[in-house]
Structure formats: structure tokens, C-alpha cells
Design a protein around this motif. Sequence first.
Motif, short mmCIF file in Angstrom:
data_model
loop_
_atom_site.label_atom_id
_atom_site.label_comp_id
_atom_site.label_asym_id
_atom_site.label_seq_id
_atom_site.Cartn_x
_atom_site.Cartn_y
_atom_site.Cartn_z
N ARG A 192 0.86 -1.19 0.00
CA ARG A 192 0.00 0.00 0.00
C ARG A 192 0.89 1.23 0.00
O ARG A 192 1.85 1.33 0.79
CB ARG A 192 -0.92 0.01 1.22
CG ARG A 192 -1.91 -1.15 1.21
CD ARG A 192 -2.63 -1.29 2.53
NE ARG A 192 -3.59 -0.20 2.76
CZ ARG A 192 -4.35 -0.10 3.85
NH1 ARG A 192 -4.23 -1.02 4.82
NH2 ARG A 192 -5.21 0.90 3.98
N GLU A 222 -2.28 6.39 4.19
CA GLU A 222 -2.75 6.20 2.82
C GLU A 222 -3.84 7.24 2.58
O GLU A 222 -4.96 7.10 3.09
CB GLU A 222 -3.31 4.79 2.67
CG GLU A 222 -3.91 4.52 1.30
CD GLU A 222 -4.67 3.21 1.26
OE1 GLU A 222 -4.16 2.25 0.68
OE2 GLU A 222 -5.78 3.15 1.85
N ASN A 230 -5.26 2.06 -4.50
CA ASN A 230 -4.53 1.06 -3.70
C ASN A 230 -5.29 -0.25 -3.63
O ASN A 230 -4.71 -1.34 -3.68
CB ASN A 230 -4.28 1.59 -2.29
CG ASN A 230 -2.86 2.16 -2.13
OD1 ASN A 230 -1.99 1.88 -2.93
ND2 ASN A 230 -2.65 2.95 -1.09
#
Length: 633
Positions: A192, A222, A230
Motif C-alpha cells: 500500500r 494512505e 490502492n
Amino acid sequence: MNPTTFEKLQYNELKDRVKSFCVSGLGRQLIDKLTPSAKMNIVSHRLHETTEAVTILNTNSRVPFQGVAHIQPIVQSLEKGEMLDPSQLIEISDFLRGCRKIKTYMLDKEYLAPVLSSYAQSMTEFSSVEEEIQYTVKGNRIQSSASKELKRIRSSIATTEQKIEERLNKFLRNSSNKQYIQEAFISKKDDRYTVPIKAAYKQRVEGAIVDVSAKGSTVFIEPTAVAKLNATFATLKVEESMEEYQILAGLTGLILEHIQEIKINMELIGQYDLVFAKAKFSKQIDGIEPALNDHGYVQIVGGKHPLLPGEVVPLDCEIGKDFRSLIITGPNAGGKTVVLKTIGLLTLAVMSGLHISAAKGTEISLFEQIFVDIGDNQSMENALSTFSSHMYQISSILKEANNHSLLLFDEIGSGTEPNEGAALAIAILESVYQQGCITVATTHYGEIKRFSERHPDFMNAAMRFNSETLEPLYQLIQGKSGESNALWIARKMDIEEQVLQKAQQYIDGKGYSLDKISEDKRRKPKQVKQQSKVYADYAKGDRVRLLEYDDVGIVYQGMDQFQNVVVLYQREWIEVNVKRLALELKAEDLYPAGYDLDALFTDYSTRKMQRDLERGSKKALRKVEKEIRKHRK
């Protein structure tokens, strides 16, 4: 073959030398399993293989063993149903390519080595399998071109990664985000994509926290802007793994289809490696292929022990034709034992298909068993003396030996009374002779030499000895018994000739002189006045060492009329004789002037009671009264 024989004759050390020339684990495994054979056709075939391999090496061409790795563990994994990884597939491919090159090479040597060349006919080529693996795997990674689906997935992964990086770089360049950012770079955590954010601002940035730094000052977030990308990336990675699995499974199945042919190739590669290792060893020792027989005739011409370092004196030896037992005499450290070991090890080497370092005319017989009694066999575990352990070894030899056996005895009959030892040795030699054995024995005993001279099927031999320099020459001379080197050495050391002549008479006839010496040459005993030993004057408080316990104690009572001293040792009074004491320090050196030495021998509780009574303690008085009443009862 008896394991003791291998140990005493250093057979396993010889195999280790040959094994060092192997280039694969397959060849080394075969050498570990190699044992001597007594069958003429097997030994002849082994030696011929070695000779053909030497012929090939003499062309100065290189046998293409590159890539023929030890793939047996991989094959075992395959047979258990395990799937191969890319690195294992590469090893299989390299092995198959090596097999193909060796097959081509050996078929090209048919005119030089017809037997070895014929083995290559049984080797299978797998060019298509090699090509499939090479096309699929490179650098321990599956190629994208391995399948259309894998190529599509990896293309999508690359596109998705590019989009993620573009959005994250845009996030990092945004001036409004600069105060939140710890460092301006993109970090990948568990597949990720994240950015490092200062922990104090983690609530200011929209997104999921994926990881935290060790110190907790940085969080890896993220951002929401790439969360969907992702997720797509993660899905594509799973699809990639599934497709790679299908490709590896297909290649594993393809190899498994040909597993039997591959195993035959492995056996042939191992055999080639073994044979060429023998050939390399032969070239190192300048070896030859000797003549063979199976009726006990051994003729060694210029033979050399293959493990001895430096310059080795060649051995010339013959037995089994005009006589069946060879008795070797000579000085200690003169090379007698080396002769036995050389005969034994050269025979084992030939029976294993190895060339030996010898000259033309050498002929070796094959034996079902080679029995050895060499060296000091004293056993501490079994409490056997050297002589007893030799007899134990010889006892087992007598039970197992037959007319297909070679016996090697070092210093037979030694380790006991010479007359009995010689008689026993002669009886043993006669017994194994009657059993039809070929025997080589070393000895110092003149009786054995004389027996050998008289027996028509025995032969004496001697190790040469330089009588001028007193040095052994390590050379065996058959048909001659060893001279009395002891007398030679004694003469060189200026021992009187009269003494030497007497010794020679005793050797020849044992007519010993028993005359007593005259009275005037006898020494009369002198009267020596005995002086009594003076012991230390021990006094109370002295510190002494008790020799019996290697520990210290304090003297309580000095020496009495019997030279005993009472010592306080570990809270007990013991009586010790002065012979078992050593003074360490006198009391006056240990304690100050006026010190109450009696206090040393009174424990703490007793001293405390005395002090309490002196100062009139009621508690102490009640305790004393209680003890008195208890004593009366």
C-alpha cells in the motif's frame, strides 16, 4: 570387508582424496558408497572405465560438467508433490543443459572410450523443457511473457502504480500539506502506497493509518485520494500471484512427467563424475592399470603408498607364486609397517577400480577378505593389554580366514615373553598357511626367521639398513633375513667387542655364562646412622594445613608423647599425627598480644551466655536454672 581393515589401511582417507576431484554431489555420493569387489569381471570393468577416462583427459579437452548440480533434493520435493519455485526450475534447467552437453561430448569420444561413450546412449535430452523454463523464468523471476494473462495483469499493475504515484506526488507538492509532511517521499507499506506524516497532524490528513514509526513520531497514511487505486493495486497483485502459481504448477507438472528419465540422467552423471574423479587421481599419482588374477599372486613393481607425503621409496614385492608367506625383518622405524600398509592399500585400491602408483609388470590378486593386525590395539574400555588385544584380533581372523584371504600381521607375537611369543607366532603362521591364506608378517624374533628359512612355502625378507650411518633405507630385499641391527648399533656406539661376541654366542646357541663374581668385587654395605626427623613445635592457636584434606585448621592442644596434635577442624576436634600436618602461621603472628586464645574454641552462643551471666542478666540466670532442672529430671 572388515571395517577394521579399512581403518588400519586408511582406505577411507584414500576415498576422500579421490572424492576431492568430484565436481558434483552425485559423484561424491557414489564414492562414499564405493567398496572393494572380489569379482574379476566387476574389478576389470571398473579399471577399464578409469583407463578410458584417463585417455580422454590426456587429450587436454575439458569434460563439460558445468551446471550439473546436485538436484536430488529437488527431485525428492517433486516426488512428494511439492511445487518448484523459480530458483529450483533454473537448477533443473541447468542440470538438463549439462546432461545434453555431456552426452554430446561423450558420444564424440566413442573412438577413444567406447565403454564410457556407450553410457551416453542411455541419457535423455530435454531441449523443449530447457527452452520452456528459459522462456518462463529469468533471474529467479517469472517473465511477463510467460502468458498473455500475466502480461495483462502486470501492465495493469504498472498503470495503477503510475496513477498512485502521480496523485501522491501532487499531495506532497501541495503547499497546504507541507506542514503535515515529515519527509517528502512515497513509502510502500504492505503493498500500500503511503506518505509519512508528523504524528501531531495525523488527524488533519484524511486517510487510513497503515504504519507507525518505531519512535512514534511519524505515521504512514494512505490518503483518501489513492485509497481506491490502492485497493485496485492489491487486487491486481493477488491476480498476479494466482497466475504465477498456475505457470509454476504447469512447469512442475512438465518436469514430473519426465522424472524417471531425469533420475536415469542423474545416475549417469554421478557415474561419469566418479569415473573422471578416479582418472584425475590417476593422473596426479602417475597411476597404471595393473594386471589382475584371482589365485593369490601379488607382484608389486615400484609401488608407492598413495597417501605418503614427499618422496617415497618404491616397493618391490612378490608373494603367492613360489611361496605363500612372507616374513619381513628389520629395525624399528625401518619401514616394515609401511610395506604392510602399501600392499594392503594398493590391493584395496585396485579392487575399487583405482589405478595405483607402480611400474609395468605389477599384478594384483583379488581377495574376498583382507585381514589386518597392525599397530597398538590396546583397549582402555575393555582393559585389554596390547598383547591380549592382538590375540583377540588374531582369534577372529583365524575363525574367518580362508584360501581367498590376505593376512597382514605387524610384529606378530610381540608384547609378551619372547620365547612364548615366538612359539605362538609360528603356530599362528602355520595355522593360517594350512588354511590356504596369503600372509605377510613382520617380526623381530630370530626363531620366526629360522622357521621361515626351513619352511619351503615361506620366504624371508629384510628392510635394508645403512650400517655405517645407522639409518634405515626403507627398501625391501626378499630372500634375505634381517641382520642383527642391534649388534651393529651397539658396535657403532663403542660397546666392547667382548660383550658383542658374547651377545652373538647367546643369539646362536643360548649357552649362557653362570659364573659368580669374586668376593673382592662385591660392595659391602655401609653403616648409616639414622637421624630422627624434627617436627615443628605446635602450640594452641597455630594455624596448620591438614595434608590429608588439603585444608586448614587451628591447633587446640600441642604434640603429645605419640606425636599427635588436637586440631579444631570444621567445628570438630580431631587428633592428627604431626606427619600429616604442615605449619602455616604461628599463633603469635596471627593474634595480638594478650588475645584470649580460648575464645577461638568457644562458639558464639556460649560466649554470649558467659557475658550475660557476668553482667547479671536475669534472662540468662533463668535459662541456666531451666537447664539444671532439665538435667535433674
